[in-house]
Motif scaffolding. Sequence first.
Motif, PDB file in Angstrom:
ATOM      1  N   ALA A  68     -13.939 -17.695 -55.931  1.00  0.00           N
ATOM      2  CA  ALA A  68     -13.556 -19.038 -56.862  1.00  0.00           C
ATOM      3  C   ALA A  68     -13.250 -20.113 -56.498  1.00  0.00           C
ATOM      4  CB  ALA A  68     -12.923 -18.512 -58.041  1.00  0.00           C
ATOM      5  N   VAL A  69     -12.143 -20.111 -55.731  1.00  0.00           N
ATOM      6  CA  VAL A  69     -11.495 -21.194 -54.967  1.00  0.00           C
ATOM      7  C   VAL A  69     -12.431 -21.930 -53.933  1.00  0.00           C
ATOM      8  CG1 VAL A  69      -9.754 -21.847 -53.503  1.00  0.00           C
ATOM      9  CG2 VAL A  69      -9.224 -20.767 -55.403  1.00  0.00           C
ATOM     10  N   MET A  70     -13.024 -20.982 -53.412  1.00  0.00           N
ATOM     11  CA  MET A  70     -14.057 -21.564 -52.303  1.00  0.00           C
ATOM     12  C   MET A  70     -15.326 -22.271 -52.871  1.00  0.00           C
ATOM     13  SD  MET A  70     -16.365 -19.587 -49.439  1.00  0.00           S
ATOM     14  CE  MET A  70     -14.951 -19.351 -48.027  1.00  0.00           C
ATOM     15  N   VAL A  71     -15.837 -21.924 -54.020  1.00  0.00           N
ATOM     16  CA  VAL A  71     -16.975 -22.319 -54.664  1.00  0.00           C
ATOM     17  C   VAL A  71     -16.540 -23.603 -55.462  1.00  0.00           C
ATOM     18  CG1 VAL A  71     -18.403 -22.039 -56.731  1.00  0.00           C
ATOM     19  CG2 VAL A  71     -18.344 -20.155 -55.038  1.00  0.00           C
ATOM     20  N   SER A  72     -15.402 -23.543 -55.886  1.00  0.00           N
ATOM     21  CA  SER A  72     -14.956 -24.711 -56.332  1.00  0.00           C
ATOM     22  C   SER A  72     -14.612 -26.036 -55.388  1.00  0.00           C
ATOM     23  CB  SER A  72     -13.534 -24.749 -57.360  1.00  0.00           C
ATOM     24  OG  SER A  72     -12.478 -24.291 -56.505  1.00  0.00           O
ATOM     25  N   ASP A  73     -13.865 -25.479 -54.228  1.00  0.00           N
ATOM     26  CA  ASP A  73     -13.670 -26.520 -52.982  1.00  0.00           C
ATOM     27  C   ASP A  73     -14.982 -27.023 -52.566  1.00  0.00           C
ATOM     28  OD1 ASP A  73     -12.262 -28.259 -51.237  1.00  0.00           O
ATOM     29  OD2 ASP A  73     -12.366 -26.201 -49.902  1.00  0.00           O
ATOM     30  N   THR A  74     -16.056 -26.148 -52.109  1.00  0.00           N
ATOM     31  CA  THR A  74     -17.134 -26.387 -51.514  1.00  0.00           C
ATOM     32  C   THR A  74     -18.308 -27.098 -52.286  1.00  0.00           C
ATOM     33  OG1 THR A  74     -16.909 -24.798 -49.992  1.00  0.00           O
ATOM     34  CG2 THR A  74     -18.856 -25.375 -49.945  1.00  0.00           C
ATOM     35  N   TRP A  75     -18.390 -26.437 -53.341  1.00  0.00           N
ATOM     36  CA  TRP A  75     -19.586 -27.057 -54.157  1.00  0.00           C
ATOM     37  C   TRP A  75     -19.170 -28.025 -55.751  1.00  0.00           C
ATOM     38  CZ3 TRP A  75     -21.836 -21.664 -54.096  1.00  0.00           C
ATOM     39  CH2 TRP A  75     -22.499 -21.292 -52.852  1.00  0.00           C
ATOM     40  N   ILE A  76     -18.239 -27.350 -56.401  1.00  0.00           N
ATOM     41  CA  ILE A  76     -17.922 -28.044 -57.487  1.00  0.00           C
ATOM     42  C   ILE A  76     -17.372 -29.276 -57.481  1.00  0.00           C
ATOM     43  CG2 ILE A  76     -16.599 -27.951 -59.610  1.00  0.00           C
ATOM     44  CD1 ILE A  76     -17.319 -24.856 -59.855  1.00  0.00           C
ATOM     45  N   THR A  77     -16.324 -29.561 -56.439  1.00  0.00           N
ATOM     46  CA  THR A  77     -15.554 -30.714 -55.956  1.00  0.00           C
ATOM     47  C   THR A  77     -16.409 -31.727 -55.537  1.00  0.00           C
ATOM     48  OG1 THR A  77     -13.742 -29.267 -55.463  1.00  0.00           O
ATOM     49  CG2 THR A  77     -13.798 -31.598 -54.538  1.00  0.00           C
ATOM     50  N   GLN A  78     -17.450 -31.386 -54.848  1.00  0.00           N
ATOM     51  CA  GLN A  78     -18.488 -32.404 -54.387  1.00  0.00           C
ATOM     52  C   GLN A  78     -19.389 -33.005 -55.538  1.00  0.00           C
ATOM     53  OE1 GLN A  78     -20.720 -31.056 -51.036  1.00  0.00           O
ATOM     54  NE2 GLN A  78     -18.937 -30.816 -49.625  1.00  0.00           N
ATOM     55  N   ILE A  79     -19.789 -31.973 -56.363  1.00  0.00           N
ATOM     56  CA  ILE A  79     -20.485 -32.496 -57.544  1.00  0.00           C
ATOM     57  C   ILE A  79     -19.663 -33.433 -58.368  1.00  0.00           C
ATOM     58  CG2 ILE A  79     -21.420 -31.798 -59.728  1.00  0.00           C
ATOM     59  CD1 ILE A  79     -22.282 -29.298 -58.286  1.00  0.00           C
ATOM     60  N   VAL A  80     -18.560 -33.088 -58.725  1.00  0.00           N
ATOM     61  CA  VAL A  80     -17.464 -34.011 -59.295  1.00  0.00           C
ATOM     62  C   VAL A  80     -17.368 -35.266 -58.753  1.00  0.00           C
ATOM     63  CG1 VAL A  80     -15.094 -34.189 -60.067  1.00  0.00           C
ATOM     64  CG2 VAL A  80     -16.206 -32.142 -60.617  1.00  0.00           C
ATOM     65  N   MET A  81     -16.989 -35.338 -57.400  1.00  0.00           N
ATOM     66  CA  MET A  81     -16.888 -36.687 -56.622  1.00  0.00           C
ATOM     67  C   MET A  81     -18.099 -37.300 -56.589  1.00  0.00           C
ATOM     68  SD  MET A  81     -14.568 -35.127 -53.329  1.00  0.00           S
ATOM     69  CE  MET A  81     -14.979 -36.535 -52.180  1.00  0.00           C
ATOM     70  N   ALA A  82     -19.178 -36.727 -56.393  1.00  0.00           N
ATOM     71  CA  ALA A  82     -20.432 -37.599 -56.696  1.00  0.00           C
ATOM     72  C   ALA A  82     -20.746 -38.103 -58.136  1.00  0.00           C
ATOM     73  CB  ALA A  82     -21.729 -36.765 -56.416  1.00  0.00           C
ATOM     74  N   ALA A  83     -20.359 -37.251 -59.063  1.00  0.00           N
ATOM     75  CA  ALA A  83     -20.348 -38.032 -60.324  1.00  0.00           C
ATOM     76  C   ALA A  83     -19.495 -39.032 -60.767  1.00  0.00           C
ATOM     77  CB  ALA A  83     -20.309 -36.730 -61.494  1.00  0.00           C
ATOM     78  N   MET A  84     -18.185 -38.961 -60.127  1.00  0.00           N
ATOM     79  CA  MET A  84     -17.150 -40.062 -60.232  1.00  0.00           C
ATOM     80  C   MET A  84     -17.443 -41.402 -59.378  1.00  0.00           C
ATOM     81  SD  MET A  84     -13.922 -37.836 -60.520  1.00  0.00           S
ATOM     82  CE  MET A  84     -13.057 -39.031 -59.827  1.00  0.00           C
ATOM     83  N   GLY A  85     -18.322 -41.033 -58.362  1.00  0.00           N
ATOM     84  CA  GLY A  85     -18.801 -42.099 -57.407  1.00  0.00           C
ATOM     85  C   GLY A  85     -17.748 -42.372 -56.535  1.00  0.00           C
ATOM     86  N   VAL A  86     -17.059 -41.374 -56.068  1.00  0.00           N
ATOM     87  CA  VAL A  86     -16.042 -41.355 -54.897  1.00  0.00           C
ATOM     88  C   VAL A  86     -16.747 -40.843 -53.614  1.00  0.00           C
ATOM     89  CG1 VAL A  86     -14.065 -40.257 -53.808  1.00  0.00           C
ATOM     90  CG2 VAL A  86     -14.426 -40.555 -56.493  1.00  0.00           C
ATOM     91  N   SER A  87     -16.631 -41.567 -52.576  1.00  0.00           N
ATOM     92  CA  SER A  87     -17.245 -41.204 -51.369  1.00  0.00           C
ATOM     93  C   SER A  87     -16.593 -40.091 -50.718  1.00  0.00           C
ATOM     94  CB  SER A  87     -17.165 -42.484 -50.480  1.00  0.00           C
ATOM     95  OG  SER A  87     -15.681 -42.760 -49.936  1.00  0.00           O
ATOM     96  N   GLN A  88     -17.374 -39.389 -49.857  1.00  0.00           N
ATOM     97  CA  GLN A  88     -16.905 -38.301 -49.093  1.00  0.00           C
ATOM     98  C   GLN A  88     -15.710 -38.640 -48.120  1.00  0.00           C
ATOM     99  OE1 GLN A  88     -18.151 -34.984 -48.950  1.00  0.00           O
ATOM    100  NE2 GLN A  88     -19.623 -35.368 -50.690  1.00  0.00           N
ATOM    101  N   ASN A  89     -15.669 -39.754 -47.548  1.00  0.00           N
ATOM    102  CA  ASN A  89     -14.501 -39.910 -46.780  1.00  0.00           C
ATOM    103  C   ASN A  89     -13.386 -40.133 -47.066  1.00  0.00           C
ATOM    104  OD1 ASN A  89     -16.596 -39.697 -44.682  1.00  0.00           O
ATOM    105  ND2 ASN A  89     -17.181 -42.067 -44.602  1.00  0.00           N
TER     106      ASN A  89
END
Length: 83
Positions: free
Chosen positions: A41-62
């Motif tokens: 659950a932590v791995m999925v949230s860290d790898t996939w869910i966090t990236q989706i949330v960051m993309a939705a918020m407009g935060v860059s990967q860097n």
Amino acid sequence: IADHGFCGFFAWEWIIRFMAFRRKCDGLKDGWFVFDTILVAVMVSDTWITQIVMAAMGVSQNSSFGDASILRLLRLLRLMRLA
């Protein structure tokens, strides 16, 4: 890319182990399965869910999104258990 591969592999392993229980609630009695559930659950949230949330918020990967080192330590603990 490797993160996504490992995450997919461990999630698939978790699904197979979950389906192996005759009664699904027996998974709550197995300590290692509960531990793996938390780690997946932590791995999925860290790898996939966090990236989706960051993309939705407009935060860059860097940019800094907080200290995620504890999540990486938990993933390392998972690998140590496999060895």
